[in-house]
Design an enzyme around this catalytic site. Sequence first.
Site, PDB file in Angstrom:
ATOM      1  N   LYS A  31       4.380   0.734   9.362  1.00  0.00           N
ATOM      2  CA  LYS A  31       4.432   2.007   8.652  1.00  0.00           C
ATOM      3  C   LYS A  31       3.771   3.114   9.456  1.00  0.00           C
ATOM      4  O   LYS A  31       4.186   4.263   9.384  1.00  0.00           O
ATOM      5  CB  LYS A  31       3.765   1.874   7.283  1.00  0.00           C
ATOM      6  CG  LYS A  31       4.698   1.298   6.237  1.00  0.00           C
ATOM      7  CD  LYS A  31       4.055   1.291   4.868  1.00  0.00           C
ATOM      8  CE  LYS A  31       3.018   0.221   4.778  1.00  0.00           C
ATOM      9  NZ  LYS A  31       2.521   0.007   3.413  1.00  0.00           N
ATOM     10  N   GLU A  51       0.873  -1.162   0.000  1.00  0.00           N
ATOM     11  CA  GLU A  51       0.000   0.000   0.000  1.00  0.00           C
ATOM     12  C   GLU A  51       0.918   1.222   0.000  1.00  0.00           C
ATOM     13  O   GLU A  51       1.799   1.319   0.864  1.00  0.00           O
ATOM     14  CB  GLU A  51      -0.873  -0.013   1.266  1.00  0.00           C
ATOM     15  CG  GLU A  51      -1.859   1.122   1.249  1.00  0.00           C
ATOM     16  CD  GLU A  51      -2.736   1.182   2.494  1.00  0.00           C
ATOM     17  OE1 GLU A  51      -2.693   0.248   3.317  1.00  0.00           O
ATOM     18  OE2 GLU A  51      -3.451   2.184   2.629  1.00  0.00           O
ATOM     19  N   ARG A  71       5.388 -12.899   9.741  1.00  0.00           N
ATOM     20  CA  ARG A  71       6.021 -11.629   9.427  1.00  0.00           C
ATOM     21  C   ARG A  71       7.365 -11.523  10.138  1.00  0.00           C
ATOM     22  O   ARG A  71       7.616 -12.228  11.116  1.00  0.00           O
ATOM     23  CB  ARG A  71       5.130 -10.460   9.827  1.00  0.00           C
ATOM     24  CG  ARG A  71       4.676 -10.495  11.285  1.00  0.00           C
ATOM     25  CD  ARG A  71       3.780  -9.321  11.635  1.00  0.00           C
ATOM     26  NE  ARG A  71       4.532  -8.101  11.798  1.00  0.00           N
ATOM     27  CZ  ARG A  71       4.321  -6.998  11.080  1.00  0.00           C
ATOM     28  NH1 ARG A  71       3.371  -6.958  10.187  1.00  0.00           N
ATOM     29  NH2 ARG A  71       5.047  -5.930  11.281  1.00  0.00           N
TER      30      ARG A  71
HETATM   31  P1  ATP Z   1       2.832  -2.221   8.037  1.00  0.00           P
HETATM   32  O1  ATP Z   1       2.391  -3.196   9.072  1.00  0.00           O
HETATM   33  O2  ATP Z   1       4.264  -1.846   8.139  1.00  0.00           O
HETATM   34  O3  ATP Z   1       1.958  -1.029   7.924  1.00  0.00           O
HETATM   35  P2  ATP Z   1       1.473  -3.385   5.874  1.00  0.00           P
HETATM   36  O4  ATP Z   1       1.211  -4.828   5.919  1.00  0.00           O
HETATM   37  O5  ATP Z   1       0.320  -2.521   6.175  1.00  0.00           O
HETATM   38  O6  ATP Z   1       2.748  -3.035   6.710  1.00  0.00           O
HETATM   39  P3  ATP Z   1       1.624  -3.348   3.063  1.00  0.00           P
HETATM   40  O7  ATP Z   1       2.079  -2.258   2.188  1.00  0.00           O
HETATM   41  O8  ATP Z   1       0.215  -3.750   3.031  1.00  0.00           O
HETATM   42  O9  ATP Z   1       2.057  -2.937   4.507  1.00  0.00           O
HETATM   43  O10 ATP Z   1       2.563  -4.611   2.873  1.00  0.00           O
HETATM   44  C1  ATP Z   1       2.896  -5.160   1.636  1.00  0.00           C
HETATM   45  C2  ATP Z   1       3.294  -6.590   1.836  1.00  0.00           C
HETATM   46  O11 ATP Z   1       4.378  -6.693   2.750  1.00  0.00           O
HETATM   47  C3  ATP Z   1       2.143  -7.392   2.435  1.00  0.00           C
HETATM   48  O12 ATP Z   1       2.017  -8.595   1.685  1.00  0.00           O
HETATM   49  C4  ATP Z   1       2.562  -7.650   3.836  1.00  0.00           C
HETATM   50  O13 ATP Z   1       2.067  -8.881   4.291  1.00  0.00           O
HETATM   51  C5  ATP Z   1       4.090  -7.648   3.740  1.00  0.00           C
HETATM   52  N1  ATP Z   1       4.681  -7.258   5.019  1.00  0.00           N
HETATM   53  C6  ATP Z   1       4.436  -6.141   5.725  1.00  0.00           C
HETATM   54  N2  ATP Z   1       5.135  -6.147   6.887  1.00  0.00           N
HETATM   55  C7  ATP Z   1       5.845  -7.305   6.908  1.00  0.00           C
HETATM   56  C8  ATP Z   1       6.755  -7.904   7.835  1.00  0.00           C
HETATM   57  N3  ATP Z   1       7.093  -7.317   8.976  1.00  0.00           N
HETATM   58  N4  ATP Z   1       7.296  -9.105   7.510  1.00  0.00           N
HETATM   59  C9  ATP Z   1       6.992  -9.705   6.354  1.00  0.00           C
HETATM   60  N5  ATP Z   1       6.140  -9.195   5.439  1.00  0.00           N
HETATM   61  C10 ATP Z   1       5.568  -8.010   5.699  1.00  0.00           C
HETATM   62 MG    MG Z   2      -1.380  -3.882   4.634  1.00  0.00          MG
END
Ligand code: ATP
Ligand code: MG
Length: 562
Positions: free
Chosen positions: A275, A39, A265
């Site tokens: 984020k 995102e 994760r």
């Molecule tokens: P955040 O928790 O940092 O806001 P998010 O999941 O909202 O992260 P996205 O942009 O939706 O951020 O993430 C893109 C991809 O990265 C998703 O498939 C998510 O599962 C993966 N991802 C995010 N954080 C992690 C993590 N700590 N370890 C592994 N994969 C991750």
């Molecule tokens: Mg997300």
Amino acid sequence: MTADETAVRETGQDFIRDIVQDDLQSGRHTGVVTRFPPEPNGYLHIGHAKSICLNFGIAKEFGGRCHLRFDDTNPTKEEQEYIDAIQRDVQWLGFDWGKHLYHASDYFETLYGWAEHLIKAGKAYVDDQSQEEMRASRGTLTEPGRNSPFRERSVEENLDLLRRMRAGEFPNGARVLRAKIDMSSGNINLRDPVLYRILHATHPRTGTQWKIYPSYDYAHGQSDAIEHITHSICTLEFEDHRPLYDWFIENLPVPSRPHQYEFARLNMTHTVLSKRVLNGLVTGGHVAGWDDPRMPTIAGLRRRGVPPEAIRDFIKRIGVAKANSVVDAAMFDFSVREALNKTALRRMAVLRPLKVVIENYPEGQVEELDAANHPEDAGAGSRKIKFGREIYVERDDFMENPPKKFYRLSPGKEVRLRYAYFITCREVIKNATGEVVELRCTYDPATRGGNAPDGRKVQATIHWVSAAHAVESEVRLYNPLFANPSPDAGNFAAELSPTSLEVIGDARLEPALAESNASDGVQFERLGYFCRDADSKPGRPVFNRTVGLRDTWAKVSAGGKG
Ligand code: ATP
Ligand code: MG
């Protein structure tokens, strides 16, 4: 065995790669298609790198492809700056989506059409309840939810209202479109989840064309299906969303049937990977920006001098599992040192200078000495370094009243100057407040190059720079943002370490460093790995410490600084 199979064996299997391999061998799929779906509401962090390495890595190893897809369904939080940064960071990590760059917004029209499809099938309805009412009637883990009073609206009324929502007739929050599934389901995600909400906002790509935006759950799986994704890999939080993911796939005329797989994760000690929190650090002015070298963002790590190979190596070492765990930040540093040790040229720099005058060295004389660029790589060659009567050594390398095991400079003690001579400390000069400001030493001319012809030994070798030739520099030392190994993300501002950045204003570097390239990591001998920062000015370079030479985390956890 094909080349692809060889590649798989070399990278080491995990449960997701096992599944992919089975699916290809059994003919369930003829090729693998994955995607990385960020995102664009912030910069990527090291946790995202795990997902990137997994998705792009699998595609590469199995001869498939990986899409980069922006999940751009929330225009109030998303910005072009983030879209650009994400692309730059994925490329820098070494991955290539080729022509497969997509956006959930590419599918807004199709997704909308499928929403009408659900309404016509009696599987979606427009709900006029307020957010609070919806929350109150959703139930809990132990209590079923209650049906909305708007749940039995006719198909015609639902279509009419959805079309008017789309046309922008209603204010934000007035209505939502919900799937009609089961308000008493044990899985809360199936209790009539929201598909569309009204949002009057400007979208980076579609402008003001849309007044309604799809939810993550609705947009995500359908985007996967449109792109013929075979393995939709996401983190464990989404495990409970899988029944909903499958419900949409079963109830919509999608062109393919992707399957969702979940992995744990990445969590790291002393680090917050969210984020939302990282955004708070930036907007709250707690760090200099998303690329502040203390940030766990890809941009921050790059600026700190971490090479992409180190990140890929780290991700490979930690592996992919189905159970959540926390990785020790020291493991990351280990990978950084491993990568930099191979490539970084060795240089001399003195962070906290103490002047040494070599009394028996002729005034005005300068000589050039040979210094190896890399001790384990003769191919890296050598350079000439200038030596003269006045040099700087590290303040920490001198003690006036040394304890027993201190082998470096102290009154009467002889040490080796790296690549140069043996010197002996003869006199300590102090200022009015009693601070040591200069050492008077003598050198042994017979020890040129660092060895005594009579075979006598010294117990320490210290680094130095020529006072007349050294370049003054700013050096930034970074310590963890969070001294606490498991910082409380809910209260991160209070958890910030006051010593995460230490700026040294008057370090002295050997002249070769003034010319070094921004992207090349160098080793300051005995101190650590450093890289030139973009803040450098002509004649005044700025260097960042990427990582020290040894593990300092034990000290950090005990409350000291690294
Ligand atoms: P955040 O928790 O940092 O806001 P998010 O999941 O909202 O992260 P996205 O942009 O939706 O951020 O993430 C893109 C991809 O990265 C998703 O498939 C998510 O599962 C993966 N991802 C995010 N954080 C992690 C993590 N700590 N370890 C592994 N994969 C991750
Ligand atoms: Mg997300």
